[in-house]
Design an enzyme around this catalytic site. Structure first.
Site, PDB file in Angstrom:
ATOM      1  N   ASP A   1      55.856  59.139  32.918  1.00 57.80           N
ATOM      2  CA  ASP A   1      55.228  58.066  33.767  1.00 57.80           C
ATOM      3  C   ASP A   1      55.554  56.765  33.213  1.00 57.80           C
ATOM      4  O   ASP A   1      55.880  56.617  31.766  1.00 57.80           O
ATOM      5  CB  ASP A   1      53.660  58.253  33.895  1.00 57.80           C
ATOM      6  CG  ASP A   1      53.472  59.692  34.774  1.00 57.80           C
ATOM      7  OD1 ASP A   1      54.148  59.848  35.583  1.00 57.80           O
ATOM      8  OD2 ASP A   1      52.388  59.888  34.529  1.00 57.80           O
TER       9      ASP A   1
HETATM   10  N1  URA Z   1      52.512  64.506  32.464  1.00 54.46           N
HETATM   11  C1  URA Z   1      52.145  63.425  33.270  1.00 54.46           C
HETATM   12  O1  URA Z   1      50.873  63.356  33.591  1.00 54.46           O
HETATM   13  N2  URA Z   1      52.705  62.211  32.755  1.00 54.46           N
HETATM   14  C2  URA Z   1      53.774  62.020  32.137  1.00 54.46           C
HETATM   15  O2  URA Z   1      54.342  60.954  31.934  1.00 54.46           O
HETATM   16  C3  URA Z   1      54.251  63.304  31.625  1.00 54.46           C
HETATM   17  C4  URA Z   1      53.378  64.483  31.873  1.00 54.46           C
END
Ligand code: URA
Length: 237
Positions: free
Chosen positions: A101
């Protein structure tokens, strides 16, 4: 003769899964003709166009970056946010192996080798993804047990291979939990904690398979060694 999606992935254009989607969507031509059949075999002599770009062979490149916050891991963005590939100066068409993310930090691999990316992202490889989550509030034993037993995401039960409370900061009302998963669903870790009533405040990927960000400051990257690349290929089933 090789399968069309394999040849596209190996050219570094995109992953095999994305190549399959592009074929089905009618965005791939072989010798000028649109091909939507996934099993189509092609040879070295065939001219393959993907989204109107003729495929050329590129040297394979492999990088590990310690992804900073505030950078996206898709290869383009309509909101004009910083893109992770801009942090690595190369002309090769590298792309991230899986996603993190915008606000997640830590280990991210990038390559133009579709087969390499595919080995690491296919569920059957069961590659460990180790995350450290800083949570708002202090998680309770029964919430940890619920997570350990598995929670439903997109109607599928996901069971982490490890959940461990690492640190509690009672004053700040936060805690740190390590969680190891094998899948790569969208926002998976955040949604897993949400499903037991906890909110992730910060998230870092500490390890992806054999790779960690040791020695790399936020935003720094390095090339993988040939030995590291070979050990990923050894996972091929
Ligand atoms: N899980 C998430 O919620 N975000 C990420 O970036 C990676 C795994």
């Amino acid at each position: 003769m090789e399968r069309l999606q394999k040849v596209i992935a190996e050219s570094g254009y995109t992953s095999r899964r994305k190549a399959e989607a592009l074929i089905v969507e009618g965005k791939v031509k072989v010798n000028g003709k649109v091909i939507t059949e996934l099993g189509t075999k092609v040879s070295e002599k065939d001219i393959i166009e993907v989204e109107n770009t003729v495929l050329t062979k590129e040297e394979k490149e492999y990088y590990l970056i310690n992804k900073p916050r505030g950078v996206i891991t898709t290869t383009d963005d309509d909101k004009n946010r910083k893109i992770v590939t801009e942090l690595i100066p190369t002309n090769a068409r590298i792309y991230p192996v899986g996603r993190l993310d915008y606000d997640t930090t830590g280990v991210l691999l990038l390559t133009n080798d579709g087969e390499f990316a595919n080995i690491l992202t296919q569920p059957k490889s069961k590659v460990d993804k180790v995350y450290l989550a800083k949570l708002e509030g202090i998680i309770k034993g029964d919430q940890i047990n619920k997570l350990k037993a598995g929670v439903l995401l997109d109607h599928v039960k996901v069971v982490p291979s490890r959940v461990k409370l690492k640190k509690v900061n009672a004053e700040a009302n936060t805690c740190y939990v390590e969680i190891i998963i094998h899948e790569g669903k969208n926002h998976q870790v955040k949604r897993m904690f949400e499903s037991v009533g906890m909110k992730v405040e910060k998230l870092t990927r500490q390890r992806f398979g054999i790779f960690n960000a040791e020695g790399l400051k936020s935003g720094e990257y390095r090339k993988l060694t040939p030995k590291e690349v070979a050990s990923v290929y050894s996972l091929k089933k």
